[in-house]
Design a protein around this motif. Sequence first.
Motif, PDB file in Angstrom:
ATOM      1  N   SER A   1       0.824  -1.208   0.000  1.00  0.00           N
ATOM      2  CA  SER A   1       0.000   0.000   0.000  1.00  0.00           C
ATOM      3  C   SER A   1       0.858   1.258   0.000  1.00  0.00           C
ATOM      4  O   SER A   1       0.639   2.188  -0.798  1.00  0.00           O
ATOM      5  CB  SER A   1      -0.923  -0.013   1.222  1.00  0.00           C
ATOM      6  N   ASN A   2       1.852   1.292   0.878  1.00  0.00           N
ATOM      7  CA  ASN A   2       2.695   2.487   0.967  1.00  0.00           C
ATOM      8  C   ASN A   2       3.615   2.635  -0.241  1.00  0.00           C
ATOM      9  O   ASN A   2       3.893   3.756  -0.675  1.00  0.00           O
ATOM     10  CB  ASN A   2       3.509   2.430   2.257  1.00  0.00           C
ATOM     11  N   ALA A   3       4.073   1.521  -0.785  1.00  0.00           N
ATOM     12  CA  ALA A   3       4.911   1.594  -1.986  1.00  0.00           C
ATOM     13  C   ALA A   3       4.113   2.122  -3.177  1.00  0.00           C
ATOM     14  O   ALA A   3       4.612   2.944  -3.966  1.00  0.00           O
ATOM     15  CB  ALA A   3       5.498   0.221  -2.306  1.00  0.00           C
ATOM     16  N   ILE A   4       2.866   1.681  -3.307  1.00  0.00           N
ATOM     17  CA  ILE A   4       2.016   2.147  -4.404  1.00  0.00           C
ATOM     18  C   ILE A   4       1.699   3.628  -4.245  1.00  0.00           C
ATOM     19  O   ILE A   4       1.735   4.405  -5.212  1.00  0.00           O
ATOM     20  CB  ILE A   4       0.740   1.299  -4.475  1.00  0.00           C
ATOM     21  N   SER A   5       1.377   4.059  -3.017  1.00  0.00           N
ATOM     22  CA  SER A   5       1.088   5.484  -2.781  1.00  0.00           C
ATOM     23  C   SER A   5       2.282   6.353  -3.148  1.00  0.00           C
ATOM     24  O   SER A   5       2.138   7.408  -3.792  1.00  0.00           O
ATOM     25  CB  SER A   5       0.716   5.695  -1.310  1.00  0.00           C
TER      26      SER A   5
ATOM     27  N   PRO B   1       4.027   2.424 -14.125  1.00  0.00           N
ATOM     28  CA  PRO B   1       4.225   0.977 -14.363  1.00  0.00           C
ATOM     29  C   PRO B   1       4.634   0.230 -13.100  1.00  0.00           C
ATOM     30  O   PRO B   1       4.215  -0.909 -12.888  1.00  0.00           O
ATOM     31  CB  PRO B   1       5.348   0.952 -15.415  1.00  0.00           C
ATOM     32  N   VAL B   2       5.419   0.877 -12.244  1.00  0.00           N
ATOM     33  CA  VAL B   2       5.838   0.232 -10.993  1.00  0.00           C
ATOM     34  C   VAL B   2       4.634   0.003 -10.089  1.00  0.00           C
ATOM     35  O   VAL B   2       4.479  -1.073  -9.495  1.00  0.00           O
ATOM     36  CB  VAL B   2       6.903   1.079 -10.279  1.00  0.00           C
ATOM     37  N   ALA B   3       3.779   1.008  -9.960  1.00  0.00           N
ATOM     38  CA  ALA B   3       2.588   0.875  -9.110  1.00  0.00           C
ATOM     39  C   ALA B   3       1.696  -0.254  -9.605  1.00  0.00           C
ATOM     40  O   ALA B   3       1.174  -1.053  -8.811  1.00  0.00           O
ATOM     41  CB  ALA B   3       1.816   2.190  -9.082  1.00  0.00           C
ATOM     42  N   ASP B   4       1.536  -0.341 -10.914  1.00  0.00           N
ATOM     43  CA  ASP B   4       0.721  -1.402 -11.484  1.00  0.00           C
ATOM     44  C   ASP B   4       1.332  -2.772 -11.194  1.00  0.00           C
ATOM     45  O   ASP B   4       0.640  -3.718 -10.818  1.00  0.00           O
ATOM     46  CB  ASP B   4       0.585  -1.190 -12.989  1.00  0.00           C
ATOM     47  N   SER B   5       2.654  -2.873 -11.336  1.00  0.00           N
ATOM     48  CA  SER B   5       3.342  -4.142 -11.078  1.00  0.00           C
ATOM     49  C   SER B   5       3.232  -4.540  -9.608  1.00  0.00           C
ATOM     50  O   SER B   5       3.056  -5.721  -9.282  1.00  0.00           O
ATOM     51  CB  SER B   5       4.819  -4.030 -11.471  1.00  0.00           C
ATOM     52  N   LEU B   6       3.324  -3.564  -8.715  1.00  0.00           N
ATOM     53  CA  LEU B   6       3.215  -3.863  -7.288  1.00  0.00           C
ATOM     54  C   LEU B   6       1.830  -4.389  -6.942  1.00  0.00           C
ATOM     55  O   LEU B   6       1.690  -5.327  -6.146  1.00  0.00           O
ATOM     56  CB  LEU B   6       3.520  -2.607  -6.467  1.00  0.00           C
ATOM     57  N   ALA B   7       0.797  -3.788  -7.526  1.00  0.00           N
ATOM     58  CA  ALA B   7      -0.566  -4.265  -7.268  1.00  0.00           C
ATOM     59  C   ALA B   7      -0.733  -5.702  -7.749  1.00  0.00           C
ATOM     60  O   ALA B   7      -1.333  -6.544  -7.062  1.00  0.00           O
ATOM     61  CB  ALA B   7      -1.579  -3.353  -7.949  1.00  0.00           C
ATOM     62  N   ARG B   8      -0.175  -6.006  -8.899  1.00  0.00           N
ATOM     63  CA  ARG B   8      -0.291  -7.368  -9.435  1.00  0.00           C
ATOM     64  C   ARG B   8       0.567  -8.350  -8.642  1.00  0.00           C
ATOM     65  O   ARG B   8       0.201  -9.519  -8.471  1.00  0.00           O
ATOM     66  CB  ARG B   8       0.093  -7.378 -10.909  1.00  0.00           C
ATOM     67  N   LEU B   9       1.714  -7.879  -8.169  1.00  0.00           N
ATOM     68  CA  LEU B   9       2.564  -8.733  -7.340  1.00  0.00           C
ATOM     69  C   LEU B   9       1.859  -9.094  -6.038  1.00  0.00           C
ATOM     70  O   LEU B   9       1.909 -10.240  -5.589  1.00  0.00           O
ATOM     71  CB  LEU B   9       3.889  -8.020  -7.039  1.00  0.00           C
ATOM     72  N   ALA B  10       1.194  -8.113  -5.430  1.00  0.00           N
ATOM     73  CA  ALA B  10       0.433  -8.385  -4.206  1.00  0.00           C
ATOM     74  C   ALA B  10      -0.654  -9.419  -4.473  1.00  0.00           C
ATOM     75  O   ALA B  10      -0.896 -10.320  -3.659  1.00  0.00           O
ATOM     76  CB  ALA B  10      -0.175  -7.092  -3.668  1.00  0.00           C
ATOM     77  N   MET B  11      -1.302  -9.321  -5.611  1.00  0.00           N
ATOM     78  CA  MET B  11      -2.353 -10.277  -5.946  1.00  0.00           C
ATOM     79  C   MET B  11      -1.773 -11.672  -6.134  1.00  0.00           C
ATOM     80  O   MET B  11      -2.346 -12.672  -5.666  1.00  0.00           O
ATOM     81  CB  MET B  11      -3.071  -9.823  -7.219  1.00  0.00           C
ATOM     82  N   SER B  12      -0.604 -11.778  -6.771  1.00  0.00           N
ATOM     83  CA  SER B  12       0.015 -13.086  -7.001  1.00  0.00           C
ATOM     84  C   SER B  12       0.467 -13.736  -5.707  1.00  0.00           C
ATOM     85  O   SER B  12       0.657 -14.947  -5.646  1.00  0.00           O
ATOM     86  CB  SER B  12       1.209 -12.940  -7.947  1.00  0.00           C
TER      87      SER B  12
ATOM     88  N   ARG C   1      -8.084  -3.650  -4.468  1.00  0.00           N
ATOM     89  CA  ARG C   1      -8.298  -2.250  -4.065  1.00  0.00           C
ATOM     90  C   ARG C   1      -7.060  -1.392  -4.365  1.00  0.00           C
ATOM     91  O   ARG C   1      -7.192  -0.203  -4.665  1.00  0.00           O
ATOM     92  CB  ARG C   1      -8.692  -2.206  -2.591  1.00  0.00           C
ATOM     93  N   PHE C   2      -5.870  -1.991  -4.260  1.00  0.00           N
ATOM     94  CA  PHE C   2      -4.668  -1.269  -4.690  1.00  0.00           C
ATOM     95  C   PHE C   2      -4.784  -0.909  -6.171  1.00  0.00           C
ATOM     96  O   PHE C   2      -4.460   0.200  -6.595  1.00  0.00           O
ATOM     97  CB  PHE C   2      -3.413  -2.136  -4.501  1.00  0.00           C
ATOM     98  N   LEU C   3      -5.242  -1.891  -6.943  1.00  0.00           N
ATOM     99  CA  LEU C   3      -5.362  -1.685  -8.387  1.00  0.00           C
ATOM    100  C   LEU C   3      -6.404  -0.603  -8.681  1.00  0.00           C
ATOM    101  O   LEU C   3      -6.206   0.235  -9.566  1.00  0.00           O
ATOM    102  CB  LEU C   3      -5.757  -3.008  -9.050  1.00  0.00           C
ATOM    103  N   TRP C   4      -7.504  -0.610  -7.933  1.00  0.00           N
ATOM    104  CA  TRP C   4      -8.535   0.417  -8.118  1.00  0.00           C
ATOM    105  C   TRP C   4      -7.947   1.801  -7.858  1.00  0.00           C
ATOM    106  O   TRP C   4      -8.146   2.738  -8.633  1.00  0.00           O
ATOM    107  CB  TRP C   4      -9.694   0.152  -7.161  1.00  0.00           C
ATOM    108  N   ARG C   5      -7.219   1.935  -6.762  1.00  0.00           N
ATOM    109  CA  ARG C   5      -6.609   3.223  -6.427  1.00  0.00           C
ATOM    110  C   ARG C   5      -5.622   3.651  -7.508  1.00  0.00           C
ATOM    111  O   ARG C   5      -5.515   4.833  -7.841  1.00  0.00           O
ATOM    112  CB  ARG C   5      -5.890   3.085  -5.074  1.00  0.00           C
ATOM    113  N   HIS C   6      -4.930   2.668  -8.059  1.00  0.00           N
ATOM    114  CA  HIS C   6      -3.939   2.968  -9.091  1.00  0.00           C
ATOM    115  C   HIS C   6      -4.596   3.492 -10.368  1.00  0.00           C
ATOM    116  O   HIS C   6      -4.154   4.498 -10.939  1.00  0.00           O
ATOM    117  CB  HIS C   6      -3.141   1.692  -9.387  1.00  0.00           C
ATOM    118  N   VAL C   7      -5.668   2.840 -10.806  1.00  0.00           N
ATOM    119  CA  VAL C   7      -6.297   3.268 -12.059  1.00  0.00           C
ATOM    120  C   VAL C   7      -7.010   4.595 -11.882  1.00  0.00           C
ATOM    121  O   VAL C   7      -7.106   5.401 -12.819  1.00  0.00           O
ATOM    122  CB  VAL C   7      -7.251   2.180 -12.607  1.00  0.00           C
ATOM    123  N   VAL C   8      -7.527   4.877 -10.658  1.00  0.00           N
ATOM    124  CA  VAL C   8      -8.132   6.183 -10.397  1.00  0.00           C
ATOM    125  C   VAL C   8      -7.071   7.273 -10.480  1.00  0.00           C
ATOM    126  O   VAL C   8      -7.279   8.345 -11.067  1.00  0.00           O
ATOM    127  CB  VAL C   8      -8.830   6.189  -9.021  1.00  0.00           C
ATOM    128  N   ALA C   9      -5.910   7.006  -9.877  1.00  0.00           N
ATOM    129  CA  ALA C   9      -4.830   7.992  -9.905  1.00  0.00           C
ATOM    130  C   ALA C   9      -4.382   8.279 -11.332  1.00  0.00           C
ATOM    131  O   ALA C   9      -3.981   9.402 -11.662  1.00  0.00           O
ATOM    132  CB  ALA C   9      -3.649   7.499  -9.071  1.00  0.00           C
TER     133      ALA C   9
END
Length: 703
Positions: free
Chosen positions: A451-455, A464-475, A484-492
């Motif tokens: 969460s903090n890395a994505i923010s 691209p890093v934020a997107d990768s982090l969200a997908r890494l968390a999911m994996s 929800r990380f991914l949602w926040r990312h696409v809104v941003a």
Amino acid sequence: MTEPRRPLFGRIRAIPLVRVLLVYAAASWVVLQVVAIFGSQFGLPTWFFPATVALLLIGLPIILGTAVVQDWLRHAGEHVPIPDLEIAGEREAAVAPVPVPASAHPLSRWLTWKKSILGGVLAFTALGIVGTVVVLRGTGRVTEAYGVAGAAFGARSRILVTDFEAPPDEPDIAAPVREALTVDLQQSRHVNVYGRSQIAGLLRLMQLPDTVRVSEQLGLEIGQREGLAAVLAGRISRLGDNYVLSARVLRPSTGEELIAVRTTAARERVLEAVEALSREVRSRLGESRVALRASRPLPQVTTRSLEALQRYAQAEDALARGDQEQAIDLAEVSIALDPEFAMAYRLAGVAHRNLLRFSEAERYTTRAYELRDKLSERERLHIEARYAEGILEDASEAITKYELVLSRYPDDSRAANNLAVNAWYLGDYQRAYQSALRAVELDPYTWQGYSNAISSAHRLAYWPVADSLARLAMSRGLTERATRFLWRHVVAQGDWARADALCDSLLASTPVRSEYRGDDEGTCGILDMARGRIGRATERLRRAAEIRSGRGQLLLHYATISNLVQAELLRGRRGEAQAALKQALAEHPLDSILKPDWFRAIYFVASAAAQLGDLATAERLAAAYAADTTTWDRAAWLLRLQAAVALAAGAYDKALDYDRRAVRRHFGNAVAYDQLYRAQAFDGLPQRDSAIVLYEEVASPQS
């Protein structure tokens, strides 16, 4: 005339091989019983019984072969009937067979009953002599062993050797035996021995003296605290002139006996017996195919109560999953079991703060701070850092404490993550990003680091890093949080179509009673409002307000009410907007809210009042809010509040100025619903082109 049939048992007795086999089996059973009895009484080595079985198995084909040969010789001299031969129509007289001499059989010289029985007697005599010599000499040997503890221990599997129990008159023998066994086990590739220096550190956390004897019971408790694979408990006793060393390998979580080994030796050969015992334990640890899994270590925190520590570990797991309510409940149980459990108070404070219950967070954090003097250095630094962050709101001091933790404990993921949080508070996003990535590396299965890395990545435009982090968390199994990380990312990023799809997916799949439901309804309602779907936004915001009110999340409740007021005003329903705010204040009056929650709650009430045109209330509350803006967050939120009041008062230039300063201080530019304030300010100046640009960025009007 037909020969009469004999009974079945009689026919069996007539077969020589069957008779011999039955006699041999009975004799073997007697021999094995005698060996088992004498082995238990005199401490014969464990190889003696298998050696006896081996001799009996070797003797079996010899005895059967002897029976076959002797039976053949017994019948060889009998007359064998020869059919009559007719020669020229006459019958020739039968010719008697010539007896076959006994020497004609090739094994007849060796397979005689005398030699076979004599060979068996000599073999067992030799075995008995060897066993007697071993016993009389006191040679170290394993006299009993059973059980298995699983396949080869992995690199992370550890075993603790407790202090051995010794004869009352010879207590000094226990320490060297335990030490010798520990050293020998350390040579194994299957076992990692939990060292005495590690035990000493844990004893201090348990508030026990370093000199306390590590008994079997204490060893099992240490095993549970540290997540050890097994505990080896030992005993030394006397057997005549010899010593008997017994060891049991136990599963810490249940006390289940996995392996039992016993060795016997004279005093001068005790170390030899230890080697034999160790070899047997190592063999049984490494050769079995049944896995012995090492459990996750319990946290290394100070408490006298093992049960309190177990509940605390569960609370940490709940916090890592994002289940703040369960974390609080489990922390409360830990505190009830140990009222001086400082780290449990700290954890409860963290969970309450995550729910924006700042008054409760302050109460628990303060109590943890009061108990810090009895803690280890690591715990004390964590509590002091949390106090600086949550009570003093001094992010710089908190960072100093977390840096000290990391300098001494580089693998502390909690310190790395919290350092990132405080660096983000101070606007040092690059440092926050690096520290959050470190937290993810140290603990890849906890959501806070992601969460903090994505923010931070958002603030640095590392899309691209934020997107990768969200997908890494999911994996890595953090599916609910990662979505929800991914949602926040696409809104941003302003990817509204993708954000809408994620919102629909979340609300379709999230149960009504889920801890995430209120957050999902609220955030998706705000997105609907920014996108022009005001009717659906109102419905979702109302549901979010009800959920948050029911869970006691008063700050989030008032934040939702503020958004609901805005949505109703956008629909032209001023009466409904006023009713929503009035109902919220009736359910949770501001004067019933404790500080510091009260201080933050008035921000949202003042914002809603400003939107409703109640400038007197908005300005009064803004003045109360401005009474203390020395800390980073209150100053930033005050700027936002002043922007809302200025906008309601028609001071559009001031509103934009406050908004820009707030963005520089704390808030991001890429939050869709914030654009509405700016668009309304530009519209009122009038700077219609700028207003249209902002509206076009976020609006997709739908009925």
